[in-house]
Design an enzyme around this catalytic site. Structure first.
Site, PDB file in Angstrom:
ATOM      1  N   ASP A   1     -78.121  15.714  91.519  1.00  0.00           N
ATOM      2  CA  ASP A   1     -77.988  14.284  91.273  1.00  0.00           C
ATOM      3  C   ASP A   1     -79.247  13.589  91.807  1.00  0.00           C
ATOM      4  OD1 ASP A   1     -76.926  11.788  90.601  1.00  0.00           O
ATOM      5  OD2 ASP A   1     -74.934  12.293  91.325  1.00  0.00           O
TER       6      ASP A   1
ATOM      7  N   GLU B   1     -71.240   3.010  91.029  1.00  0.00           N
ATOM      8  CA  GLU B   1     -71.056   3.761  92.266  1.00  0.00           C
ATOM      9  C   GLU B   1     -71.486   2.964  93.496  1.00  0.00           C
ATOM     10  OE1 GLU B   1     -74.059   7.064  92.557  1.00  0.00           O
ATOM     11  OE2 GLU B   1     -74.488   6.373  90.523  1.00  0.00           O
TER      12      GLU B   1
END
Length: 640
Positions: A313, A514
């Site tokens: 990520d 997020e």
């Protein structure tokens, strides 16, 4: 081991030169350039020709903004990949500009000695959200409500078509996380709280593959199961710790990945920022997934027999612990690079630190702290997928049909998906469906705000309130579907309500993604003003006031909750005649109107449990006690 290929992509065509004007003959063509050869032979031949710099380049992914002003960086660093982060787009943001940008980067990649094509990646999590004019589909939480795996496949195939039309062959989607706590700001990226439901929606992988796009299942594994209060930095739950037994982890968090790999042939996996703390050896020693050899090499590549490649990520290894350096030292550190590679990550998303990553990894290999066998395994996995995708034969996007972006067919599909996602929770006196000539009083900030109904990961990383995208708001849809209806609109319900009006209050959340979407999380200071409100499972005070005013004054009232997760409505429920969970419908608000007016039936079912109160959260099917306001799977059929 299984060898999955991308359907519709052939690697058996006659080989073509990757550089215009190059002459290729049987005597001079390297085996890896010969498309008639088996993929594994091509990979081995190319791998044998590569220097350490070539190999480490393939393991490196940079952000477009870091190379846009100087694409020769791609050549010099021999980058294997470039990505667009959330909101990162060319100027102007048009399909043709995307194609031209990707092809510019590809030309730079093909200027390297071995002419290995780069692969461009993007987060298209509910349609091609970064691209202006694209079709924006409901977020996964709404698709989970449809209980329709075939529809999900079609949605992701349409997404693939629009992504491909802009020159991009790789999507960082779908998220097959199992969301177990709605306070998590990424809950809407999950198809639901039940691992069986999520696994059934792994057809998204098929949709992307059949559209010629590489899918990435994420975030491996447990990111939706972290405990509130364990989040990273200011985030209360995002990037936190999943405290679990190995048996529960297998049943809840790992199950969708097993299905997505074994049954749907996923070829790319992205680890989670979160950590896992196994209860078998006592709580208090969590391990970051990005640094877990047990989870990546042992479980994913071993037990699950995954033969694709693992992509980190965004700066994922920068979070790995390194007690040898101060927190102020630049990232990544040598230990973080070493631990990430040795754990089994194959490609590293280093948006702005590609050069530093490469220098550190080169030093670690030369010092013997990262074995060459691990480098070769990583590069072999990456090259295998590139060959399977056909990038060596068709590296350029020129000639792509950009007209499919936001096409009428895709918008019709999105409208159908919206309709199937609507969940009818209450319908006293069979108020719904509405008559086509009804007298309506429409209120609420989410009735005519297409940015709010699209949610996060739309144009911007955190989304954007207001006129952010092309499409139809819910109010537009009401007028379109029922042109005979008499509609009064007042966003804040300040206009007078007639006693014979049917009220339609459209309330809910503003966009988030997020971290900043966590309940109790930090405020997004750069977002639009409406997005800076505190995130909560309770309706905002202004929304509550709209519901109270409309439902008190109108003859009957319908409340639509446009949100990425359940919103507490228990104390107002007695004044509401009809209640609908509308989720985040995206660009086609007319799909909501289709079910309100009975053009389509209500068929959606709750993909998550709807709590009665905040102190019940987290609450999931199978809990004891289990006394929600509405249980998992609940729905009411509308009268016809």
């Amino acid at each position: 081991m299984r060898r999955h290929t991308l359907a519709g992509v052939t690697t058996c065509a006659l080989v073509v030169a990757l550089v215009p004007g190059a002459t290729v003959t049987a005597a001079t063509t390297p085996l890896y350039r010969d498309a008639r050869q088996p993929v594994e032979k091509r990979v081995s031949d190319l791998l044998d020709r590569m220097t350490l710099a070539d190999k480490i380049g393939q393991m490196t992914q940079a952000e477009r903004a870091a190379v846009a002003t100087d694409p020769t960086l791609i050549t010099r660093q021999r980058l294997g990949s470039v990505l667009s982060g959330g909101g990162s787009a060319p100027t102007p943001n048009t399909p043709r500009s995307w194609v031209e940008m990707v092809d510019t980067f590809q030309r730079a990649a093909l200027a390297t000695p071995l002419r290995i094509p780069m692969i461009y990646g993007i987060d298209a999590v509910h349609g091609h959200g970064n691209a202006s004019g694209a079709t924006i589909f409901p977020h996964n939480i709404g698709l989970g409500a449809t209980r329709d795996p075939r529809l999900v496949e079609q949605v992701y195939r349409a997404t693939a078509a629009e992504v491909r039309a802009t020159g991009i062959p790789w999507d960082f989607a779908p998220c097959v996380c199992v969301s177990r706590d709605e306070r998590w700001g990424r809950a809407y990226e999950s198809f639901g709280e039940d691992p069986g439901l999520v696994a059934s929606m792994a057809t998204a992988v098929d949709g992307l593959r059949r559209g010629g796009v590489l899918a990435t299942i994420k975030h491996y594994a447990g990111d939706g199961d972290t405990e509130y209060g364990t989040g990273s930095g200011d985030y209360p739950i995002d990037q936190g710790v999943t405290v679990t037994s190995r048996a529960d982890f297998e049943h809840i968090d790992l199950a969708p990945y097993r299905v997505a790999i074994a049954r749907h042939g996923a070829l790319s996996v992205m680890p989670s920022f979160s950590s896992v703390d196994w209860t078998e050896d006592g709580v208090g020693n969590p391990v970051k997934v990005h640094g877990s050899r047990e989870l990546i090499t042992g479980m994913l590549k071993g037990a699950l027999d995954f033969d694709g490649f693992v992509i980190s990520d965004w700066e994922g290894i920068h979070q790995l612990p390194d007690p040898t350096v101060a927190d102020t030292e630049p990232r990544p550190t040598a230990k973080q690079v070493r631990d990430g590679v040795n754990a089994g990550i194959d490609m590293f998303m280093e948006p702005n630190t590609a050069d530093r990553f490469q220098q550190l990894l080169t030093a670690e290999v030369r010092a013997g702290r990262v074995p060459m066998s691990r480098i070769d395994d990583a590069v072999r996995r990456i090259l295998r997928v590139k060959f399977q995708l056909g990038l060596f034969e068709r590296p350029y996007a020129s000639g792509a049909d950009t007209a499919v972006v936001g096409s009428a067919a895709h918008r019709a599909l999105a409208r159908r998906a919206v309709a199937e996602s609507q969940v009818l929770l209450k319908n006293s006196g069979h108020l719904l469906p509405l008559r086509g000539d009804a007298k309506l009083y429409v209120a609420g900030r989410n009735a005519d705000d297409i940015g709010n109904q699209a949610g996060g990961w739309t144009i911007d990383w955190q989304g954007r309130s207001g006129d952010a995208i092309e499409g139809t708001t819910i109010l537009d849809g009401l007028r379109q579907v029922a042109p005979g209806a008499r509609i009064t609109y007042s966003a804040d319900a300040s206009a007078p309500v007639a006693a014979d009006d049917i009220g339609v209050a459209v309330v809910g959340e503003t966009p988030y993604a997020e971290g900043f979407g966590d309940v109790g999380g930090p405020v997004c200071s750069w977002c639009t003003e409406p997005q800076r409100e505190p995130k909560s499972l309770a309706l905002q005070p202004a929304d509550r006031a709209v519901v109270d005013r409309v439902c008190a004054a109108a003859a009957k009232c319908v409340v639509l909750i446009v949100s990425g997760r359940p919103q507490l409505i228990t104390d107002q429920l007695g004044r509401i005649d009809a209640l609908v969970a509308s989720w985040l419908p995206g660009s086609e608000g007319a799909g909501v109107a289709d079910v309100l007016f009975g053009r389509r039936p209500f068929t959606g079912r709750l993909p998550v449990t709807w709590p009665r109160s905040a102190d019940q959260v987290p609450i999931n099917i199978g809990d004891k006690p289990y006394e929600p306001l509405y249980p998992y799977g609940y729905r009411l059929p509308a009268a016809r």
